[in-house]
Design a protein around this motif. Structure first.
Motif, PDB file in Angstrom:
ATOM      1  N   ASN A 130      69.610  37.551  35.065  1.00  0.00           N
ATOM      2  CA  ASN A 130      70.520  36.404  35.161  1.00  0.00           C
ATOM      3  C   ASN A 130      71.945  36.827  35.497  1.00  0.00           C
ATOM      4  O   ASN A 130      72.836  35.989  35.585  1.00  0.00           O
ATOM      5  N   GLY A 131      72.141  38.112  35.675  1.00  0.00           N
ATOM      6  CA  GLY A 131      73.460  38.632  36.022  1.00  0.00           C
ATOM      7  C   GLY A 131      73.728  38.517  37.509  1.00  0.00           C
ATOM      8  O   GLY A 131      72.986  37.861  38.249  1.00  0.00           O
ATOM      9  N   PRO A 132      74.780  39.155  37.960  1.00  0.00           N
ATOM     10  CA  PRO A 132      75.154  39.056  39.374  1.00  0.00           C
ATOM     11  C   PRO A 132      74.142  39.760  40.271  1.00  0.00           C
ATOM     12  O   PRO A 132      73.413  40.655  39.845  1.00  0.00           O
ATOM     13  N   ALA A 133      74.098  39.329  41.516  1.00  0.00           N
ATOM     14  CA  ALA A 133      73.252  39.953  42.528  1.00  0.00           C
ATOM     15  C   ALA A 133      74.101  40.268  43.754  1.00  0.00           C
ATOM     16  O   ALA A 133      74.994  39.499  44.107  1.00  0.00           O
ATOM     17  N   LEU A 134      73.839  41.398  44.345  1.00  0.00           N
ATOM     18  CA  LEU A 134      74.479  41.731  45.612  1.00  0.00           C
ATOM     19  C   LEU A 134      73.751  40.991  46.719  1.00  0.00           C
ATOM     20  O   LEU A 134      72.529  40.807  46.652  1.00  0.00           O
ATOM     21  N   ARG A 135      74.483  40.584  47.720  1.00  0.00           N
ATOM     22  CA  ARG A 135      73.895  39.879  48.865  1.00  0.00           C
ATOM     23  C   ARG A 135      74.314  40.591  50.139  1.00  0.00           C
ATOM     24  O   ARG A 135      75.489  40.900  50.327  1.00  0.00           O
ATOM     25  N   PHE A 136      73.336  40.855  51.003  1.00  0.00           N
ATOM     26  CA  PHE A 136      73.567  41.540  52.266  1.00  0.00           C
ATOM     27  C   PHE A 136      73.037  40.685  53.411  1.00  0.00           C
ATOM     28  O   PHE A 136      72.036  39.989  53.254  1.00  0.00           O
ATOM     29  N   THR A 137      73.661  40.777  54.575  1.00  0.00           N
ATOM     30  CA  THR A 137      73.020  40.283  55.788  1.00  0.00           C
ATOM     31  C   THR A 137      71.948  41.310  56.146  1.00  0.00           C
ATOM     32  O   THR A 137      71.941  42.433  55.617  1.00  0.00           O
ATOM     33  N   GLN A 138      71.051  40.968  57.055  1.00  0.00           N
ATOM     34  CA  GLN A 138      70.024  41.938  57.464  1.00  0.00           C
ATOM     35  C   GLN A 138      70.676  43.180  58.062  1.00  0.00           C
ATOM     36  O   GLN A 138      70.278  44.301  57.770  1.00  0.00           O
ATOM     37  N   ALA A 139      71.711  42.985  58.889  1.00  0.00           N
ATOM     38  CA  ALA A 139      72.392  44.120  59.510  1.00  0.00           C
ATOM     39  C   ALA A 139      73.074  44.986  58.453  1.00  0.00           C
ATOM     40  O   ALA A 139      73.035  46.223  58.530  1.00  0.00           O
ATOM     41  N   GLY A 140      73.701  44.354  57.473  1.00  0.00           N
ATOM     42  CA  GLY A 140      74.347  45.103  56.394  1.00  0.00           C
ATOM     43  C   GLY A 140      73.342  45.884  55.566  1.00  0.00           C
ATOM     44  O   GLY A 140      73.580  47.037  55.185  1.00  0.00           O
ATOM     45  N   TRP A 141      72.192  45.259  55.279  1.00  0.00           N
ATOM     46  CA  TRP A 141      71.129  45.925  54.512  1.00  0.00           C
ATOM     47  C   TRP A 141      70.586  47.121  55.306  1.00  0.00           C
ATOM     48  O   TRP A 141      70.392  48.203  54.746  1.00  0.00           O
ATOM     49  N   ASP A 142      70.347  46.921  56.589  1.00  0.00           N
ATOM     50  CA  ASP A 142      69.842  48.009  57.421  1.00  0.00           C
ATOM     51  C   ASP A 142      70.821  49.182  57.439  1.00  0.00           C
ATOM     52  O   ASP A 142      70.415  50.343  57.365  1.00  0.00           O
ATOM     53  N   ALA A 143      72.117  48.881  57.533  1.00  0.00           N
ATOM     54  CA  ALA A 143      73.140  49.933  57.519  1.00  0.00           C
ATOM     55  C   ALA A 143      73.166  50.649  56.171  1.00  0.00           C
ATOM     56  O   ALA A 143      73.272  51.884  56.113  1.00  0.00           O
ATOM     57  N   PHE A 144      73.054  49.894  55.079  1.00  0.00           N
ATOM     58  CA  PHE A 144      73.034  50.487  53.743  1.00  0.00           C
ATOM     59  C   PHE A 144      71.827  51.410  53.581  1.00  0.00           C
ATOM     60  O   PHE A 144      71.961  52.561  53.157  1.00  0.00           O
ATOM     61  N   ILE A 145      70.638  50.930  53.923  1.00  0.00           N
ATOM     62  CA  ILE A 145      69.421  51.732  53.793  1.00  0.00           C
ATOM     63  C   ILE A 145      69.502  52.972  54.691  1.00  0.00           C
ATOM     64  O   ILE A 145      69.106  54.072  54.291  1.00  0.00           O
ATOM     65  N   GLY A 146      70.040  52.799  55.889  1.00  0.00           N
ATOM     66  CA  GLY A 146      70.221  53.952  56.778  1.00  0.00           C
ATOM     67  C   GLY A 146      71.127  54.999  56.161  1.00  0.00           C
ATOM     68  O   GLY A 146      70.851  56.201  56.236  1.00  0.00           O
ATOM     69  N   GLY A 147      72.212  54.545  55.529  1.00  0.00           N
ATOM     70  CA  GLY A 147      73.123  55.468  54.859  1.00  0.00           C
ATOM     71  C   GLY A 147      72.465  56.183  53.689  1.00  0.00           C
ATOM     72  O   GLY A 147      72.678  57.377  53.473  1.00  0.00           O
ATOM     73  N   VAL A 148      71.642  55.469  52.938  1.00  0.00           N
ATOM     74  CA  VAL A 148      70.912  56.089  51.827  1.00  0.00           C
ATOM     75  C   VAL A 148      69.995  57.181  52.364  1.00  0.00           C
ATOM     76  O   VAL A 148      69.963  58.300  51.840  1.00  0.00           O
ATOM     77  N   LYS A 149      69.253  56.867  53.407  1.00  0.00           N
ATOM     78  CA  LYS A 149      68.311  57.837  53.984  1.00  0.00           C
ATOM     79  C   LYS A 149      69.014  59.063  54.547  1.00  0.00           C
ATOM     80  O   LYS A 149      68.466  60.162  54.536  1.00  0.00           O
ATOM     81  N   LEU A 150      70.240  58.883  55.031  1.00  0.00           N
ATOM     82  CA  LEU A 150      71.016  59.996  55.569  1.00  0.00           C
ATOM     83  C   LEU A 150      71.789  60.763  54.495  1.00  0.00           C
ATOM     84  O   LEU A 150      72.471  61.746  54.791  1.00  0.00           O
ATOM     85  N   GLY A 151      71.718  60.289  53.242  1.00  0.00           N
ATOM     86  CA  GLY A 151      72.405  60.984  52.151  1.00  0.00           C
ATOM     87  C   GLY A 151      73.893  60.696  52.083  1.00  0.00           C
ATOM     88  O   GLY A 151      74.641  61.428  51.427  1.00  0.00           O
ATOM     89  N   GLU A 152      74.345  59.618  52.725  1.00  0.00           N
ATOM     90  CA  GLU A 152      75.779  59.307  52.752  1.00  0.00           C
ATOM     91  C   GLU A 152      76.351  58.982  51.377  1.00  0.00           C
ATOM     92  O   GLU A 152      77.556  59.053  51.184  1.00  0.00           O
ATOM     93  N   PHE A 153      75.506  58.630  50.413  1.00  0.00           N
ATOM     94  CA  PHE A 153      76.000  58.253  49.099  1.00  0.00           C
ATOM     95  C   PHE A 153      75.702  59.301  48.032  1.00  0.00           C
ATOM     96  O   PHE A 153      75.954  59.094  46.863  1.00  0.00           O
ATOM     97  N   ASP A 154      75.138  60.438  48.457  1.00  0.00           N
ATOM     98  CA  ASP A 154      74.839  61.510  47.506  1.00  0.00           C
ATOM     99  C   ASP A 154      76.140  62.146  47.046  1.00  0.00           C
ATOM    100  O   ASP A 154      77.100  62.258  47.796  1.00  0.00           O
ATOM    101  N   GLU A 155      76.120  62.598  45.825  1.00  0.00           N
ATOM    102  CA  GLU A 155      77.327  63.256  45.289  1.00  0.00           C
ATOM    103  C   GLU A 155      77.286  64.734  45.540  1.00  0.00           C
ATOM    104  O   GLU A 155      76.358  65.367  45.665  1.00  0.00           O
TER     105      GLU A 155
END
Length: 74
Positions: A49-74
């Motif tokens: 019941n808390g907040p949810a993030l909302r993405f457009t399809q293009a934004g989601w695709d960019a986010f998932i692409g960044g995850v796969k490329l390790g752009e958010f790894d520390e």
């Protein structure tokens, strides 16, 4: 073109699916809804019941692409 305001998107009809990377140990669990027109929604399954993030399809695709490329790894 103006960016689409996704904050007003009604999530009442969202069909939430738990991430395949989420375990059953009560840890970090993410749910994604892909059935809404033009919107991908993401929420914390421990707080449905808390907040949810909302993405457009293009934004989601960019986010998932960044995850796969390790752009958010520390």
């Amino acid at each position: 073109m103006e960016p689409k305001d996704l904050t007003a998107t009604d999530l009442a009809g969202a069909v939430w699916k738990k991430s395949s990377r989420s375990g059953n140990n009560g840890g970090n669990c993410v749910e994604v809804a892909t059935n809404l027109p033009g919107v991908i929604a993401v929420r914390d399954s421990k707080n449905p019941n808390g907040p949810a993030l909302r993405f457009t399809q293009a934004g989601w695709d960019a986010f998932i692409g960044g995850v796969k490329l390790g752009e958010f790894d520390e």
